[in-house]
Design a protein around this motif. Structure first.
Motif, PDB file in Angstrom:
ATOM      1  N   GLY A 190       0.774  -1.231   0.000  1.00  9.22           N
ATOM      2  CA  GLY A 190       0.000   0.000   0.000  1.00  9.22           C
ATOM      3  C   GLY A 190       0.805   1.280   0.000  1.00  9.22           C
ATOM      4  O   GLY A 190       0.280   2.327   0.404  1.00  9.22           O
ATOM      5  N   LYS A 191       2.042   1.256  -0.489  1.00  9.75           N
ATOM      6  CA  LYS A 191       2.860   2.476  -0.499  1.00  9.75           C
ATOM      7  C   LYS A 191       2.234   3.553  -1.382  1.00  9.75           C
ATOM      8  O   LYS A 191       2.039   4.695  -0.952  1.00  9.75           O
ATOM      9  CB  LYS A 191       4.285   2.146  -0.986  1.00  9.75           C
ATOM     10  N   SER A 192       1.945   3.181  -2.619  1.00 12.52           N
ATOM     11  CA  SER A 192       1.407   4.175  -3.553  1.00 12.52           C
ATOM     12  C   SER A 192       0.033   4.662  -3.133  1.00 12.52           C
ATOM     13  O   SER A 192      -0.290   5.851  -3.253  1.00 12.52           O
ATOM     14  CB  SER A 192       1.347   3.584  -4.968  1.00 12.52           C
ATOM     15  N   THR A 193      -0.810   3.746  -2.619  1.00  5.32           N
ATOM     16  CA  THR A 193      -2.141   4.134  -2.148  1.00  5.32           C
ATOM     17  C   THR A 193      -2.030   5.116  -0.990  1.00  5.32           C
ATOM     18  O   THR A 193      -2.784   6.101  -0.900  1.00  5.32           O
ATOM     19  CB  THR A 193      -2.928   2.888  -1.709  1.00  5.32           C
ATOM     20  N   LEU A 194      -1.068   4.881  -0.106  1.00  5.80           N
ATOM     21  CA  LEU A 194      -0.872   5.778   1.037  1.00  5.80           C
ATOM     22  C   LEU A 194      -0.400   7.150   0.565  1.00  5.80           C
ATOM     23  O   LEU A 194      -0.879   8.187   1.056  1.00  5.80           O
ATOM     24  CB  LEU A 194       0.136   5.167   2.003  1.00  5.80           C
ATOM     25  N   ILE A 195       0.532   7.185  -0.385  1.00  2.00           N
ATOM     26  CA  ILE A 195       1.023   8.467  -0.909  1.00  2.00           C
ATOM     27  C   ILE A 195      -0.122   9.232  -1.549  1.00  2.00           C
ATOM     28  O   ILE A 195      -0.252  10.454  -1.394  1.00  2.00           O
ATOM     29  CB  ILE A 195       2.168   8.241  -1.914  1.00  2.00           C
ATOM     30  N   SER A 196      -0.981   8.520  -2.269  1.00  3.25           N
ATOM     31  CA  SER A 196      -2.136   9.174  -2.891  1.00  3.25           C
ATOM     32  C   SER A 196      -3.054   9.777  -1.838  1.00  3.25           C
ATOM     33  O   SER A 196      -3.565  10.895  -1.989  1.00  3.25           O
ATOM     34  CB  SER A 196      -2.894   8.163  -3.755  1.00  3.25           C
ATOM     35  N   ALA A 197      -3.259   9.033  -0.728  1.00  3.18           N
ATOM     36  CA  ALA A 197      -4.116   9.543   0.334  1.00  3.18           C
ATOM     37  C   ALA A 197      -3.495  10.762   1.027  1.00  3.18           C
ATOM     38  O   ALA A 197      -4.198  11.689   1.437  1.00  3.18           O
ATOM     39  CB  ALA A 197      -4.376   8.441   1.359  1.00  3.18           C
ATOM     40  N   LEU A 198      -2.188  10.780   1.147  1.00  2.01           N
ATOM     41  CA  LEU A 198      -1.499  11.899   1.797  1.00  2.01           C
ATOM     42  C   LEU A 198      -1.468  13.144   0.925  1.00  2.01           C
ATOM     43  O   LEU A 198      -1.543  14.270   1.425  1.00  2.01           O
ATOM     44  CB  LEU A 198      -0.065  11.502   2.148  1.00  2.01           C
TER      45      LEU A 198
ATOM     46  N   LEU B 267       1.883   1.739   9.432  1.00  2.00           N
ATOM     47  CA  LEU B 267       1.252   0.417   9.483  1.00  2.00           C
ATOM     48  C   LEU B 267      -0.072   0.510   8.722  1.00  2.00           C
ATOM     49  O   LEU B 267      -1.101   0.935   9.265  1.00  2.00           O
ATOM     50  CB  LEU B 267       1.045   0.001  10.938  1.00  2.00           C
ATOM     51  N   THR B 268       0.014   0.209   7.420  1.00  2.00           N
ATOM     52  CA  THR B 268      -1.140   0.405   6.541  1.00  2.00           C
ATOM     53  C   THR B 268      -2.186  -0.694   6.728  1.00  2.00           C
ATOM     54  O   THR B 268      -1.931  -1.727   7.352  1.00  2.00           O
ATOM     55  CB  THR B 268      -0.684   0.430   5.075  1.00  2.00           C
ATOM     56  N   ARG B 269      -3.363  -0.434   6.130  1.00  2.00           N
ATOM     57  CA  ARG B 269      -4.497  -1.361   6.168  1.00  2.00           C
ATOM     58  C   ARG B 269      -4.839  -1.721   7.617  1.00  2.00           C
ATOM     59  O   ARG B 269      -5.104  -2.893   7.961  1.00  2.00           O
ATOM     60  CB  ARG B 269      -4.226  -2.609   5.330  1.00  2.00           C
ATOM     61  N   SER B 270      -4.802  -0.689   8.451  1.00  2.00           N
ATOM     62  CA  SER B 270      -5.107  -0.912   9.866  1.00  2.00           C
ATOM     63  C   SER B 270      -6.543  -1.391  10.066  1.00  2.00           C
ATOM     64  O   SER B 270      -6.855  -1.993  11.112  1.00  2.00           O
ATOM     65  CB  SER B 270      -4.872   0.370  10.663  1.00  2.00           C
ATOM     66  N   ASP B 271      -7.425  -1.125   9.087  1.00  2.00           N
ATOM     67  CA  ASP B 271      -8.810  -1.565   9.195  1.00  2.00           C
ATOM     68  C   ASP B 271      -8.977  -3.036   8.861  1.00  2.00           C
ATOM     69  O   ASP B 271     -10.048  -3.622   9.120  1.00  2.00           O
ATOM     70  CB  ASP B 271      -9.708  -0.731   8.269  1.00  2.00           C
TER      71      ASP B 271
ATOM     72  N   ALA C 155      -0.434   3.822  12.897  1.00  2.00           N
ATOM     73  CA  ALA C 155      -1.380   2.933  12.219  1.00  2.00           C
ATOM     74  C   ALA C 155      -2.281   3.783  11.336  1.00  2.00           C
ATOM     75  O   ALA C 155      -2.792   4.827  11.764  1.00  2.00           O
ATOM     76  CB  ALA C 155      -2.202   2.156  13.235  1.00  2.00           C
ATOM     77  N   VAL C 156      -2.498   3.327  10.102  1.00  2.00           N
ATOM     78  CA  VAL C 156      -3.212   4.161   9.147  1.00  2.00           C
ATOM     79  C   VAL C 156      -3.986   3.297   8.163  1.00  2.00           C
ATOM     80  O   VAL C 156      -3.572   2.180   7.836  1.00  2.00           O
ATOM     81  CB  VAL C 156      -2.226   5.088   8.408  1.00  2.00           C
ATOM     82  N   SER C 157      -5.122   3.824   7.694  1.00  2.00           N
ATOM     83  CA  SER C 157      -5.880   3.182   6.623  1.00  2.00           C
ATOM     84  C   SER C 157      -6.129   4.220   5.535  1.00  2.00           C
ATOM     85  O   SER C 157      -6.816   5.229   5.774  1.00  2.00           O
ATOM     86  CB  SER C 157      -7.224   2.639   7.133  1.00  2.00           C
TER      87      SER C 157
END
Length: 579
Positions: free
Chosen positions: A13-21, A111-115, A142-144
Motif C-alpha cells: 500500500g505504499k502508492s495508495t498511502l502516498i495518494s491519500a497523503l 502500518l497500513t491497512r489498519s482496518d 497505524a493508518v488506513s
C-alpha cells in the motif's frame, strides 16, 4: 522542501498511502496502472504546516530492486510501509538493509491497512526486525488509506520527522538523474533529487561520467518554474547542448571541478567478504564493479564507469546473481594509488587505510604521502592552507625525498661523469614524485643542489671527459686552430657525447649539420668577410672562408642570427654599418 522515499514490500500500500497523503497519483506508466504495482519511480508532494514534502515512491517488487535503490540513494529520510494484515515482508527486510547500509536514520513506520489487520502485532514484529539498524526507534503510526483513519496522525508524524532532519551537507552541487527524456519545443529534460548545493538558471554543470559541460536552461520544482533550487529538492531541469541518451539514469550533474570523479575507490565494507563481481549503487547510479579485498573489511573497487564521490560517503554493493544487498560501503579514498606488484602490497595498503582513513586532514595527507590540495578538497576533506606549489606533502615523506634526492644526484654524477646532472624526468621516476613542481621545490629547499639545463646536480659538479674523449676533443681543437673552418665530415667526428660535453663547457660551438667551430671562429669569419669591403654572395663568402658550402652556409646563418652579417637580398649579404 523535504524529500522522503517510500520503502516496503510489494503490495503493502505504499502508492495508495502516498495518494491519500497528497491527493496525487504517483504511479506514472500505463503498465503500472494495468498491473496495479509500481515498476519505476513515482513522485508526489503535499504541504505540511507550510512546508513542501515531496515523496519518491519506489517499487516494492524484488524484480525492480535496482529502480528502488535509484530512488532511495539520494534521499535523507524514509516512509517505511508495513501492511497490518500481512506483517513484515521479504522486500521490507531488503529495503531496510539498504537504508541501514546507506546510514538513513530518519523515518516513520506506517502500518497500513489498519482496518483489515492488527497494527499492534505488525508494529511489534517490525520493531524486532528494526532493532540494531539505523531505523530502530522510529515513530510508528497505524493508518488506513481507505477509511482515512490515522492519516492526520501520519501527517503530524511526518512533520515531526522533517523538523528533525539535519541541514543538507555543505557540499558542492550534485544532482543524481533518475529520469531523462525529451519534450517537443523544450529539448532535454532530466529529473532527480538535488541532494547538495544550489542550481540556478544559466549555470554550467558537468555530466558524470561523460565529462560533458551543459547549461541549465530552466528549472522546475514540483511543476513550478523557478530561477534557483536549493538542496534538498526534487527538480526537473531543461538542459542545453545534450541529448537525453547522453544523461541517462545514474548520471550525475555536478559543479564543474568540485567533485572527485573516480573510477577506482578504496572502501570500508560492512562485512568481511563480498562477491568479486557486484553492482555499486550510489545515488541513482548502478555501476558494475570488480572487488579486490585488501584486508578483511576493506577493499578496492574498480568501476565500469566513473562516479562523483567524496570521502566518507556511503553506498551499497549488490550481488546481481542473488539480487540481494551484499554490503554497505563507505568511501575511504577516491584517489587510490596503483598497487605495487610486490607480494603483500594489497595487505599493506589495507592496513594503512585502516590506520589513517577518516582520521582528519593530516592523516589523510599521511595516507597518500602527497596530494594536490585541490584534490583533497574535491574529496571532501578539509585541507591545510599552506602548500608546496599547490601540493600537500607529509613531513616524513618530504624529508625522505630530500635525503634520497641528494643520494640519487651523487650516485648519478659518479655513474655518468660526462652528464653529471640527473635528468628531471629520471629523478621524478626514481623517487616516485607526483609532479615536477615537487622536484623543483625539493631542490630549492636544498642549498647543496641545483636544477638547470644539465639536470639536478651539486653546484660544483662539472662534466668530465674520459681519456679517449679528451684526446678526441683536443685533436679537433688543434685542427681548428690550424684552420678555423676545416671541420671534419660527420663520419670522421668523435662520438657526439664527447662533443656535447665540449660544447656545454664552452670549448666548441655547434652549428646545424654537425659543424663544430672554436668559439672565436665566428668572429674570425666576420673579419674575413668584412675584408671583402662590399656585399657578397654565399659563394664569395665560401671562397673568403676557404671552406666548403656545407660549412659556409651554417656559418652565414649563425652570423646573421648574431647580427654580425646582414642579408640584403635573397643572394647578397653585407656587414652591418657597411656600404
Amino acid at each position: 522542501m523535504y524529500v522522503i522515499a517510500t520503502a516496503g514490500h510489494v503490495d503493502h500500500g505504499k502508492s495508495t498511502l502516498i495518494s491519500a497523503l497528497t491527493g496525487m497519483e504517483p504511479d506514472r506508466w500505463a503498465e503500472e496502472q494495468r498491473r496495479g504495482m509500481t515498476i519505476d519511480l513515482g513522485y508526489a508532494w503535499t504541504e505540511l504546516d507550510g512546508d513542501t514534502v515531496a515523496f519518491v515512491d519506489v517499487p516494492g517488487h524484488r524484480k525492480f530492486l535496482s529502480n528502488t535503490l535509484a530512488g532511495m540513494g539520494p534521499v535523507p529520510a524514509v516512509l517505511l510501509v508495513v501492511a497490518s494484515d500481512e506483517g513484515w515482508g521479504r522486500q521490507t527486510a531488503e529495503h531496510v538493509a539498504a537504508l541501514d547500509a546507506l546510514g538513513v536514520r530518519h523515518g516513520v513506520l506506517a502500518l497500513t491497512r489498519s482496518d483489515l489487520g492488527f497494527p499492534e502485532l505488525a508494529e511489534s514484529e517490525a520493531r524486532d526486525h528494526l532493532a540494531g539498524t539505523s531505523l530502530a526507534g522510529i515513530e510508528a503510526v497505524a493508518v488506513s488509506a481507505v477509511t482515512g483513519d490515522g492519516i492526520p496522525e501520519l501527517r503530524t508524524a511526518l512533520r515531526r520527522l522533517t523538523s528533525a532532519l539535519p541541514s543538507p551537507p555543505e557540499q558542492p552541487t550534485r544532482l543524481w538523474v533518475d529520469r531523462s527524456f525529451s519534450v517537443r519545443g523544450a529539448g532535454t529534460i532530466v529529473t532527480g533529487t538535488l541532494a547538495t548545493g544550489t542550481l540556478r538558471v544559466g549555470d554550467d554543470v558537468e555530466v558524470v561520467p561523460s565529462g560533458q559541460r551543459v547549461q541549465v536552461r530552466g528549472i522546475e520544482t514540483l511543476k513550478t518554474s523557478v530561477g534557483q533550487a536549493n538542496a534538498v529538492a526534487r527538480v526537473a531541469l531543461n538542459l542545453r547542448g545534450v541529448k537525453p541518451a547522453e544523461v541517462p539514469r545514474g548520471s550525475a550533474l555536478v559543479a564543474p571541478g568540485q567533485w572527485a570523479v573516480a573510477s577506482t575507490i578504496d572502501v570500508r565494507l560492512s562485512v568481511d567478504r563480498v562477491p568479486e563481481q557486484a553492482l555499486l549503487h550510489l545515488g541513482s547510479a548502478a555501476v558494475p564493479v570488480r572487488v579486490r579485498p585488501l584486508v578483511p573489511g576493506i577493499a578496492r573497487l574498480s568501476l565500469a564507469k566513473a562516479v562523483p564521490v567524496r570521502t566518507g560517503e556511503r553506498a551499497l554493493l549488490r550481488d546481481p546473481g542473488r539480487e540481494g544487498i551484499a554490503a554497505g560501503v563507505r568511501v575511504l579514498d577516491p584517489y587510490p594509488p596503483a598497487l605495487e606488484r610486490r607480494r603483500g602490497a594489497a595487505r599493506r595498503r589495507g592496513e594503512r587505510l585502516a590506520e589513517l582513513a577518516g582520521q582528519g586532514p593530516e592523516a589523510e595527507v599521511r595516507l597518500r604521502g602527497a596530494i594536490r590540495r585541490d584534490d583533497l578538497l574535491r574529496a571532501g576533506v578539509a585541507a591545510p592552507e599552506e602548500t608546496i606549489d599547490g601540493w600537500l606533502v607529509d613531513p616524513d615523506v618530504w624529508q625522505d625525498w630530500r635525503a634520497k634526492l641528494t643520494e640519487l644526484a651523487d650516485r648519478w654524477a659518479a655513474d655518468n661523469p660526462m652528464r653529471p646532472g640527473i635528468p628531471p624526468a629520471e629523478a621524478i621516476r626514481q623517487l616516485g614524485l607526483p609532479d615536477r613542481v615537487v622536484l623543483e621545490a625539493l631542490v630549492r629547499a636544498d642549498d647543496g643542489l641545483v636544477l638547470d639545463g644539465d639536470g639536478v646536480h651539486r653546484p660544483d659538479v662539472r662534466a668530465v671527459l674520459p681519456p679517449d674523449g679528451r684526446r678526441a676533443v683536443d685533436q679537433l681543437l688543434e685542427r681548428l686552430s690550424a684552420n678555423a673552418f676545416d671541420v671534419p665530415e660527420p663520419a670522421e667526428l668523435a662520438a657526439a657525447a664527447y662533443l656535447d660535453v665540449a660544447v656545454k663547457q664552452g670549448e666548441l660551438v655547434r652549428l646545424p649539420g654537425a659543424v663544430y667551430l672554436r668559439p672565436e671562429g665566428l668572429e674570425h669569419a666576420a673579419s674575413l668577410l668584412a675584408a671583402l669591403g662590399r656585399p657578397f654572395t654565399a659563394s664569395e663568402a665560401r671562397q673568403a672562408l676557404g671552406t666548403t658550402r656545407r660549412i659556409a652556409l651554417p656559418v652565414l646563418e649563425e652570423l646573421d642570427r648574431r647580427g654580425l652579417t646582414r642579408r640584403e637580398t635573397k643572394d647578397l649579404r653585407s656587414m652591418p654599418g657597411g656600404d
